[in-house]
Write a protein that holds these residues in place. Structure first.
Motif, PDB file in Angstrom:
ATOM      1  N   GLU A  97     -34.237 -20.630 -16.605  1.00  0.00           N
ATOM      2  CA  GLU A  97     -34.534 -19.199 -16.581  1.00  0.00           C
ATOM      3  C   GLU A  97     -33.480 -18.421 -17.366  1.00  0.00           C
ATOM      4  O   GLU A  97     -33.764 -17.380 -17.916  1.00  0.00           O
ATOM      5  CB  GLU A  97     -34.584 -18.694 -15.140  1.00  0.00           C
ATOM      6  CG  GLU A  97     -35.761 -19.240 -14.370  1.00  0.00           C
ATOM      7  CD  GLU A  97     -37.096 -18.871 -14.999  1.00  0.00           C
ATOM      8  OE1 GLU A  97     -37.315 -17.681 -15.288  1.00  0.00           O
ATOM      9  OE2 GLU A  97     -37.917 -19.779 -15.199  1.00  0.00           O
ATOM     10  N   LEU A  98     -32.253 -18.939 -17.388  1.00  0.00           N
ATOM     11  CA  LEU A  98     -31.152 -18.296 -18.100  1.00  0.00           C
ATOM     12  C   LEU A  98     -30.862 -19.064 -19.381  1.00  0.00           C
ATOM     13  O   LEU A  98     -31.372 -20.166 -19.588  1.00  0.00           O
ATOM     14  CB  LEU A  98     -29.904 -18.258 -17.207  1.00  0.00           C
ATOM     15  CG  LEU A  98     -30.084 -17.593 -15.829  1.00  0.00           C
ATOM     16  CD1 LEU A  98     -28.805 -17.710 -15.018  1.00  0.00           C
ATOM     17  CD2 LEU A  98     -30.510 -16.139 -15.972  1.00  0.00           C
ATOM     18  N   GLU A  99     -30.022 -18.498 -20.227  1.00  0.00           N
ATOM     19  CA  GLU A  99     -29.633 -19.187 -21.459  1.00  0.00           C
ATOM     20  C   GLU A  99     -28.894 -20.480 -21.121  1.00  0.00           C
ATOM     21  O   GLU A  99     -28.073 -20.503 -20.204  1.00  0.00           O
ATOM     22  CB  GLU A  99     -28.722 -18.291 -22.299  1.00  0.00           C
ATOM     23  CG  GLU A  99     -29.448 -17.150 -22.972  1.00  0.00           C
ATOM     24  CD  GLU A  99     -30.490 -17.630 -23.968  1.00  0.00           C
ATOM     25  OE1 GLU A  99     -30.192 -18.512 -24.788  1.00  0.00           O
ATOM     26  OE2 GLU A  99     -31.624 -17.118 -23.908  1.00  0.00           O
ATOM     27  N   ASP A 129     -28.417 -13.863 -10.030  1.00  0.00           N
ATOM     28  CA  ASP A 129     -27.816 -14.196 -11.321  1.00  0.00           C
ATOM     29  C   ASP A 129     -27.613 -15.702 -11.511  1.00  0.00           C
ATOM     30  O   ASP A 129     -26.993 -16.126 -12.492  1.00  0.00           O
ATOM     31  CB  ASP A 129     -26.472 -13.479 -11.480  1.00  0.00           C
ATOM     32  CG  ASP A 129     -26.637 -11.973 -11.558  1.00  0.00           C
ATOM     33  OD1 ASP A 129     -27.691 -11.519 -12.045  1.00  0.00           O
ATOM     34  OD2 ASP A 129     -25.715 -11.251 -11.121  1.00  0.00           O
ATOM     35  N   ASP A 130     -28.114 -16.509 -10.583  1.00  0.00           N
ATOM     36  CA  ASP A 130     -27.941 -17.962 -10.663  1.00  0.00           C
ATOM     37  C   ASP A 130     -29.112 -18.617 -11.372  1.00  0.00           C
ATOM     38  O   ASP A 130     -30.257 -18.175 -11.250  1.00  0.00           O
ATOM     39  CB  ASP A 130     -27.837 -18.568  -9.252  1.00  0.00           C
ATOM     40  CG  ASP A 130     -26.579 -18.150  -8.530  1.00  0.00           C
ATOM     41  OD1 ASP A 130     -25.557 -17.924  -9.201  1.00  0.00           O
ATOM     42  OD2 ASP A 130     -26.625 -18.050  -7.282  1.00  0.00           O
ATOM     43  N   GLU A 131     -28.824 -19.680 -12.115  1.00  0.00           N
ATOM     44  CA  GLU A 131     -29.872 -20.485 -12.731  1.00  0.00           C
ATOM     45  C   GLU A 131     -30.547 -21.288 -11.610  1.00  0.00           C
ATOM     46  O   GLU A 131     -29.886 -22.076 -10.937  1.00  0.00           O
ATOM     47  CB  GLU A 131     -29.279 -21.442 -13.774  1.00  0.00           C
ATOM     48  CG  GLU A 131     -30.249 -22.479 -14.302  1.00  0.00           C
ATOM     49  CD  GLU A 131     -31.493 -21.879 -14.928  1.00  0.00           C
ATOM     50  OE1 GLU A 131     -32.600 -22.221 -14.459  1.00  0.00           O
ATOM     51  OE2 GLU A 131     -31.382 -21.064 -15.861  1.00  0.00           O
TER      52      GLU A 131
END
Length: 192
Positions: A97-99, A129-131
């Motif tokens: 979900e994150l880079e 804010d966690d992957e």
């Protein structure tokens, strides 16, 4: 590679070839784009470089598959595999979900195979804010935003999981490893 792993690789290769020859196989979901073909195997040196770069060792069954059978393939979503097909190894980060970061694959996948989650997000302590899916590489798109992933780090290492977003979170396949998961798919295709 162990004798049993070599035998399973040969069995999978034979079943994949048989799936290509079945007229009914073309009706299997995704077969119209991949035709039961895979891209060429990944050279050992490339797999070793991938592992070193990410600080992981790929599970033996998956490593044997991508270095001896193939990976990715002709379809827009990859090659012969469940759902829309198998993604090539270089698209490993599609489940994130994150880079992607250099350490995301070395971070344990947040699922305990021996625990039944009621509210996965809070029970594993994930913040906004966690992957949510570290420690896993994308195997293929299932549709509706869900992916099949291979867990490479954590308690479920070696298992295939679906990345569902409901309270139960990711759902592990009952298959004990990637090759068993893949072979089960081929058995279903060959059974019609």
């Amino acid at each position: 590679m162990t004798d049993s792993l070599t035998e399973q690789i040969l069995r999978v290769t034979d079943k994949l070839a048989a799936a290509r020859e079945l007229p009914a196989a073309a009706k299997a979901f995704g077969a119209d784009s991949h035709g039961f073909h895979l891209g060429p195997p990944v050279p050992e040196a490339e797999v070793a470089a991938f592992e070193e770069r990410h600080g992981v060792t790929l599970p033996a069954e998956y490593r044997a598959f991508v270095t001896r059978v193939g990976h990715g393939g002709p379809g827009p979503q990859g090659g012969a595999g469940p759902f829309y097909g198998l993604l090539p190894l270089d698209r490993w980060a599609e489940a994130l979900e994150l880079e992607p970061t250099d350490t995301v694959l070395a971070t344990p996948f947040p699922v305990d195979p021996d625990f039944a989650y009621l509210d996965w997000w809070s029970e594993v302590g994930l913040g906004v804010d966690d992957e949510p899916f570290p420690g896993a590489i994308a195997l293929g798109h299932e549709g509706c935003g869900h992916l099949s992933v291979l867990v490479v780090t954590g308690a479920a290492r070696g298992r295939v999981s679906s990345t569902y977003w409901d309270g139960a979170g990711p759902q592990l396949s009952p298959a004990p490893d990637f090759l068993s998961w893949y072979e089960n798919w081929l058995d279903t295709v060959l059974a019609g």
